[in-house]
Structure formats: structure tokens, C-alpha cells
Design an enzyme around this catalytic site. Structure first.
Site, PDB file in Angstrom:
ATOM      1  N   ASN A   9      -1.061  -3.684 -11.068  1.00  0.00           N
ATOM      2  CA  ASN A   9      -0.876  -5.158 -12.133  1.00  0.00           C
ATOM      3  C   ASN A   9      -2.021  -6.077 -11.375  1.00  0.00           C
ATOM      4  O   ASN A   9      -1.984  -6.539 -10.338  1.00  0.00           O
ATOM      5  CB  ASN A   9       0.552  -5.619 -11.379  1.00  0.00           C
ATOM      6  CG  ASN A   9       0.563  -7.081 -11.880  1.00  0.00           C
ATOM      7  OD1 ASN A   9      -0.032  -7.566 -12.748  1.00  0.00           O
ATOM      8  ND2 ASN A   9       1.681  -7.691 -11.512  1.00  0.00           N
ATOM      9  N   GLU A 100       6.583 -13.736 -10.878  1.00  0.00           N
ATOM     10  CA  GLU A 100       5.705 -15.081 -10.971  1.00  0.00           C
ATOM     11  C   GLU A 100       5.958 -15.739 -12.339  1.00  0.00           C
ATOM     12  O   GLU A 100       6.061 -16.855 -12.729  1.00  0.00           O
ATOM     13  CB  GLU A 100       4.402 -14.502 -11.157  1.00  0.00           C
ATOM     14  CG  GLU A 100       3.932 -14.304  -9.438  1.00  0.00           C
ATOM     15  CD  GLU A 100       2.873 -13.236  -9.100  1.00  0.00           C
ATOM     16  OE1 GLU A 100       2.043 -12.874 -10.174  1.00  0.00           O
ATOM     17  OE2 GLU A 100       2.915 -12.670  -8.101  1.00  0.00           O
ATOM     18  N   GLU A 170      10.973  -5.442  -6.734  1.00  0.00           N
ATOM     19  CA  GLU A 170      10.091  -6.376  -6.019  1.00  0.00           C
ATOM     20  C   GLU A 170      10.696  -7.424  -5.353  1.00  0.00           C
ATOM     21  O   GLU A 170      10.676  -8.541  -6.045  1.00  0.00           O
ATOM     22  CB  GLU A 170       8.945  -6.690  -6.939  1.00  0.00           C
ATOM     23  CG  GLU A 170       8.272  -5.885  -7.711  1.00  0.00           C
ATOM     24  CD  GLU A 170       6.752  -6.291  -8.119  1.00  0.00           C
ATOM     25  OE1 GLU A 170       5.849  -5.579  -7.841  1.00  0.00           O
ATOM     26  OE2 GLU A 170       6.761  -7.160  -8.769  1.00  0.00           O
ATOM     27  N   GLY A 176       2.682 -10.260  -2.527  1.00  0.00           N
ATOM     28  CA  GLY A 176       1.381 -10.957  -2.153  1.00  0.00           C
ATOM     29  C   GLY A 176       1.506 -11.621  -0.622  1.00  0.00           C
ATOM     30  O   GLY A 176       0.489 -12.470  -0.171  1.00  0.00           O
ATOM     31  N   SER A 216       3.696  -5.960  -1.445  1.00  0.00           N
ATOM     32  CA  SER A 216       2.747  -5.566  -0.334  1.00  0.00           C
ATOM     33  C   SER A 216       2.595  -4.106  -0.041  1.00  0.00           C
ATOM     34  O   SER A 216       2.519  -3.634   1.051  1.00  0.00           O
ATOM     35  CB  SER A 216       3.074  -6.488   0.844  1.00  0.00           C
ATOM     36  OG  SER A 216       2.775  -7.960   0.553  1.00  0.00           O
TER      37      SER A 216
END
Ligand code: PGA
Length: 253
Positions: A9, A100, A170, A176, A216
Site C-alpha cells: 500500500n 486512514e 491492522e 506507521g 509496521s
């Protein structure tokens, strides 16, 4: 045997030419596991989908995904892109409900259900993201939140439709941040998601549905994560922007 899958992604990274160059770097590397062993998917920004799909045409080994779509197939929705447009560019997958999108764009489960419908209507495969925030885990609500995300966006699907879904777990606090879920946390949630699919549909559907881990996941920890019995691969953000790291992750099975 469930499919092993790795999805890169790219989020909002790479200019047009940088995207083309990264794909060239990826496919020029040697000893990449073939698609019979690992399904490999690249999710660039919309601006690169058609070009990268074209670039990868000769190498049937990589597929292309979009990172989002609008739920209508066309209309006066300035700035939006529909599943049918994505399909017409040569992509076969669409990431839906990334945290997000939920966080910055206020996308709720009910809207995500419509997006999933639009993706399926175009015969594309949704990669549906679920995952709890840190405060939800700390207050021991992580299973409840993930269950809601499944029930409200996915569980309206009928048996033939649910078979065409990929789920990505996730945890928001791992995306991140460099903080990966522990093997125990990841495996436990994947097994939980599979048990919910089993309760709603059938053991066969639950056993066959791929569930990816994201947050991560990188070249150093992918092997350990992918070794878990209910983890079928990864949705990779940052580490998918470096060709060598991405291939190391793909080869981690
Ligand atoms: P990350 O992102 O690998 O950079 O944590 C994963 C994702 O957002 O899909």
C-alpha cells in the site's frame, strides 16, 4: 490451502515516474516467489494505476489494487473515482476501510458496506481493513470494535460474495508507528476474525478466507508474523516503498 498474499500500500507516495521506477526495481529483482506461492499486489495512488497495470501486463505475477473508491458507479461527485473506473484501468483489487480513510475522511462502516458492494459489482476483490485504536485496546474493547466492523460492513454479504473478500487486520496503533502487534496479539485477533466468519457463514468459508496482517510489518518481522496459523500475509505500508524490503517480505513465507 489458503492463498498467501502480500499487498504493498503506497498510500500518497510516489510521483508518476517514481512509481514506474519502483515497479521496475521490484520486478527486476531475482528470486521472487512465484504467484502460485504468493499472490503479490501493488496498490499505487490512482494516478499510477493504469500505467502500472500496463507495465505489469507481461508479468502476470503481480496484480494491481486501488486504495479506495467511491460507492457510486458514476455521477456528480467531483474528485472521486468509482470501482468501474478502477476496473477499466486494469486493477483487480480495492482496499476498503483503511484506518486512514476512517480517521481522516470520516468513513463509517455503513458507507464501507456500500463501497464493498460497488467493488463486488465490478467483479473486483475488496481488501477490507479492520482494526482497533489504542484506547479501544487499552479499554479491552478491541474484539468488540472489530466485530462491529465485520458486522456492519461485511456481514450483509451473501455466501457467494463473502468468498471473494480479503480481510486485513491492522491495529491502528501499529500503522506507521514502528510498533508491531505481538505475535500473540496478531494471531489471537486473526483467529477471532476467522471464528466470527465461521459463526456467520460456515467453517468452509472461514477456513478459506485470507486474513492479512498490517501495521509496521517489515523485512525483519514478516517471517515470524507469517508463520502464525491464521495470518495469510501482509498489507504493507512503509516497507513496500523499498523494492528490496518488499521482496524480502514476499519471500518471508
Ligand atoms: P505501515 O502501514 O506498514 O507503514 O505500518 C500499513 C498500512 O497502513 O497498510
Amino acid at each position: 490451502m489458503r492463498k498467501k498474499i502480500v499487498v504493498g500500500n503506497w498510500k500518497m507516495h510516489k510521483s508518476f515516474q517514481e512509481g514506474i521506477d519502483l515497479v521496475n526495481d521490484i520486478i527486476s529483482l531475482e528470486n521472487i516467489k512465484p504467484s502460485e506461492e504468493v499472490l503479490k499486489i501493488i496498490a499505487p495512488p490512482f494516478t499510477n494505476i493504469a500505467a502500472i497495470a500496463n507495465q505489469l501486463k507481461s508479468s502476470s505475477d503481480f496484480a494491481v489494487a486501488a486504495q479506495n473508491c467511491h460507492h457510486e458507479s458514476s455521477g456528480a461527485f467531483t474528485g472521486e473515482v468509482s470501482s468501474s473506473m478502477i476496473a477499466s484501468c486494469g486493477a483487480n483489487y480495492v482496499i476498503i476501510g483503511h484506518s486512514e480513510r476512517r480517521h481522516y475522511f470520516g468513513e463509517k462502516n455503513e458507507l464501507l458496506a456500500k463501497k464493498i458492494n460497488s467493488v463486488l459489482k465490478e467483479k473486483l476483490i475488496p481488501i477490507y481493513c479492520v482494526g482497533e485504536k489504542l484506547e479501544e485496546r487499552n479499554s479491552d474493547n478491541h474484539f468488540k470494535i472489530v466485530k462491529q466492523q465485520l458486522e456492519q460492513a461485511l456481514f450483509h454479504l451473501l455466501l457467494p460474495e463473502i468468498k471473494n473478500i480479503i480481510i486485513a487486520y491492522e491495529p491502528v496503533w501499529a500503522i506507521g508507528t514502528g510498533i508491531t502487534a505481538t505475535i500473540t496479539q496478531a494471531q489471537e485477533m486473526h483467529a477471532y476474525i476467522r471464528s466470527e466468519i465461521n459463526n456467520k457463514y460456515s467453517n468452509k468459508v472461514a477456513t478459506e478466507l485470507p486474513i492479512l496482517y498490517g501495521g509496521s510489518c517489515n523485512a525483519s518481522n514478516a517471517k515470524e508474523l507469517f508463520a502464525c496459523s491464521d495470518i495469510d500475509g501482509g498489507l504493507i505500508g512503509g516497507a513496500s516503498l523499498k523494492a528490496e524490503d518488499f521482496i524480502t517480505i514476499i519471500n518471508s513465507f
